[in-house]
Design an enzyme around this catalytic site. Structure first.
Site, PDB file in Angstrom:
ATOM      1  N   ASN A 132      -3.231 -69.562 -53.478  1.00  0.00           N
ATOM      2  CA  ASN A 132      -3.033 -69.489 -52.032  1.00  0.00           C
ATOM      3  C   ASN A 132      -3.920 -68.400 -51.439  1.00  0.00           C
ATOM      4  O   ASN A 132      -3.832 -67.233 -51.840  1.00  0.00           O
ATOM      5  CB  ASN A 132      -1.567 -69.172 -51.709  1.00  0.00           C
ATOM      6  CG  ASN A 132      -1.329 -68.952 -50.223  1.00  0.00           C
ATOM      7  OD1 ASN A 132      -1.296 -69.899 -49.442  1.00  0.00           O
ATOM      8  ND2 ASN A 132      -1.172 -67.692 -49.814  1.00  0.00           N
ATOM      9  N   GLU A 133      -4.793 -68.785 -50.524  1.00  0.00           N
ATOM     10  CA  GLU A 133      -5.641 -67.873 -49.740  1.00  0.00           C
ATOM     11  C   GLU A 133      -6.363 -66.824 -50.591  1.00  0.00           C
ATOM     12  O   GLU A 133      -6.249 -65.618 -50.359  1.00  0.00           O
ATOM     13  CB  GLU A 133      -4.809 -67.219 -48.636  1.00  0.00           C
ATOM     14  CG  GLU A 133      -4.238 -68.239 -47.668  1.00  0.00           C
ATOM     15  CD  GLU A 133      -3.479 -67.648 -46.501  1.00  0.00           C
ATOM     16  OE1 GLU A 133      -3.334 -66.407 -46.447  1.00  0.00           O
ATOM     17  OE2 GLU A 133      -3.030 -68.414 -45.642  1.00  0.00           O
ATOM     18  N   PRO A 134      -7.148 -67.269 -51.582  1.00  0.00           N
ATOM     19  CA  PRO A 134      -7.870 -66.311 -52.427  1.00  0.00           C
ATOM     20  C   PRO A 134      -8.994 -65.582 -51.692  1.00  0.00           C
ATOM     21  O   PRO A 134      -9.550 -64.607 -52.237  1.00  0.00           O
ATOM     22  CB  PRO A 134      -8.429 -67.196 -53.547  1.00  0.00           C
ATOM     23  CG  PRO A 134      -8.595 -68.538 -52.900  1.00  0.00           C
ATOM     24  CD  PRO A 134      -7.428 -68.666 -51.973  1.00  0.00           C
TER      25      PRO A 134
END
Length: 503
Positions: free
Chosen positions: A163-165
């Site tokens: 998630n959202e790296p």
């Protein structure tokens, strides 16, 4: 000034409109599904709207207790897996006819390479100390799910890696190279279990999104990774201003967000082998913080109506973040109306945006009209359904009045409207009038639920020149849903409605 406008719908009109409103909905971390209030809110959402999939964080976080270790008599460490809570959560989802859109994260503490965490509940956001151990965890979890729920069922569940790296708070140092390694290893591990699984990423949000999407596609090309879909997030407010427990955020012009989404579509399509690939928005809302009072308002409902009318243009799906306010990223909320992401406030109280989703779910048929303030569809039986909204960014105080002439057979028609606006469906206003209580009594909950229902009106009108004329007034920040269908009088012998009401 008369703001009434009249629109005549052509008999055989067909307007492109991809309505995927019910494909997926967001949730707080998976472990919250063990709470009673969570399940009650999700049941309400499923009963009224009915989503196909649900996506949230924390599948592998320690509160789900999946990853465990023990040391044998020789001092050697071994991994073992505990699926007790996972089974409880998945059983509850399937019972409500909703399936997971699996997000793989965050890192179990015992497996992590570092101690950096995110949120009140401390999800570990560092890479695995051992990629082999991570891949074994992913495979063991998928194999367990397939054994319990059946291979043919589980392989249909989409899988998203992390998630959202691109944000350092969600992936240590926002290390792109390290994320690509995680994606490649995880993708291969999943396909080894069953090649039918559909796997995507990079689940980015905001910061350097164009760079990340392009580099991700280039990486997949270079490494010959046949990624199944692309994922990203979509939020549409400026930076919030903090005040106490809250963040106040201004809405952006919708066209800015739509243009940004089009850029992602263009980047993906610029790669010949990925052209036309599905793009899933696995999170969207107005503000990206869970303490933004905007989320509880009618303005949010009208703005989201505009979003739902357009998000399907270049995206396969778009998942609102989230279905309910049992949510703890910044801690346990102090009050029922605290600006949480959810469609439902704690206490089981639908917010105005809840009804925007309900109305769009009911908007099934061939689109015959679409604009920046309305969508109308025609159903196979010749009836119509439509939504009109009056979205404002800063507030105008003005109503909009619209007349739609709809081709229809018959002499009379039935016209139904359901109105959600600041005067007719505004539980936030009632809560404020109550004195903004932090703990609701049963009586207060009941009253707030009554104030959270759309205002329903119905009428019968003559069909003139082969058309039904529908007059809609949408007040500022209002959303109005309508249905129109031909009706025949089937009165009982001797019954006269006009005499009954004294006319």
């Amino acid at each position: 000034m008369d703001s009434t406008k009249c629109f005549r719908i052509e008999k055989d009109a067909q307007i492109p409109f991809n309505n995927k409103v019910d494909y997926c909905i967001g949730t707080g971390r998976m472990g919250l599904a063990l709470q009673k209030e969570y399940q009650e809110q999700l049941a309400l959402v499923q009963e009224e709207i009915g989503f196909s999939h649900i996506r949230g964080h924390g599948l592998f976080s320690d509160d789900m207790a999946i990853y465990q270790e023990y040391t044998d008599e020789n001092g050697k460490k071994h991994a073992e897996y505990n699926f007790t809570y996972l089974d409880l959560v998945m059983d509850s989802y399937l019972k409500l006819n909703i399936r997971p859109f699996l997000e793989l994260g965050f890192m179990p503490d015992k497996m992590a390479s570092g101690e950096q965490t995110v949120f009140y509940w401390k999800g570990n956001v560092t890479p695995p100390a051992s990629y082999d151990a991570w891949c074994e965890l992913v495979q063991a979890t998928l194999r367990h799910l397939m054994e319990r729920y059946g291979e043919e069922e589980v392989v249909t569940w989409p899988i998203e890696v992390w998630n959202e790296p691109n944000l350092p708070g969600f992936w240590k140092d926002a290390d792109m190279e390290e994320y690509f390694k995680l994606f490649a290893r995880t993708f291969a591990a999943i396909k080894e279990v069953d090649s039918r699984f559909r796997v995507g990423g990079p689940a980015i949000c905001g910061v350097e999104d164009e760079k990340w999407i392009r580099m991700f596609m280039e990486f997949c090309r270079k490494e010959s990774i046949p990624v199944d879909f692309v994922t990203r997030h979509h939020y549409t407010t400026e930076l919030p201003e903090k005040d106490g427990h809250y963040g106040y955020a201004k809405l952006r012009e919708p066209e800015e967000g739509f243009a940004n989404l089009q850029t992602t579509r263009d980047i993906v399509d610029s790669f010949e082998e990925f052209k036309g690939m599905e793009i899933h928005i696995t999170e969207f809302n107005t503000s990206y913080i869970p303490n933004c009072p905007l989320h509880d308002t009618n303005r949010n409902a009208a703005y989201i109506a505009r979003q739902l009318s357009r998000l399907g243009d270049v995206n396969e799906s778009y998942s609102y973040w989230t279905f309910g306010d049992i949510f703890e990223e910044l801690g346990v909320p102090f009050t029922p109306f605290h600006g949480g992401f959810g469609l439902v406030a704690n206490g089981g109280i639908p917010k105005p945006t809840f009804w925007t989703f309900k109305f769009f779910k009911d908007l099934q048929g061939t689109c015959v009209y679409r604009s920046d303030e309305a969508v109308i569809v025609k159903r196979e039986d010749g009836s119509y359904r439509g939504i009109v909204w009056n979205m404002t960014l800063e507030g105008t105080g003005e109503d909009i009045c619209r007349t739609y002439q709809l081709p229809i057979e018959g002499k009379e028609c039935f016209i139904l409207t359901k109105t959600v606006d600041e005067a007719t469906c505004n539980p936030l206003k009632l809560w404020h009038a109550m004195g903004e209580p932090s703990s609701l009594s049963e009586e207060q909950k009941k009253l707030l639920k009554e104030a959270a229902k759309p205002f329903v009106e119905a009428d019968r009108a003559a069909v003139q020149d082969g058309c039904a004329q529908v007059n809609i007034t949408a007040r500022e920040n209002g959303v109005v849903y309508f249905e129109v269908k031909a009706v025949e009088d089937k009165s009982d012998r001797g019954y006269c409605y006009k005499r009954v009401i004294g006319k």
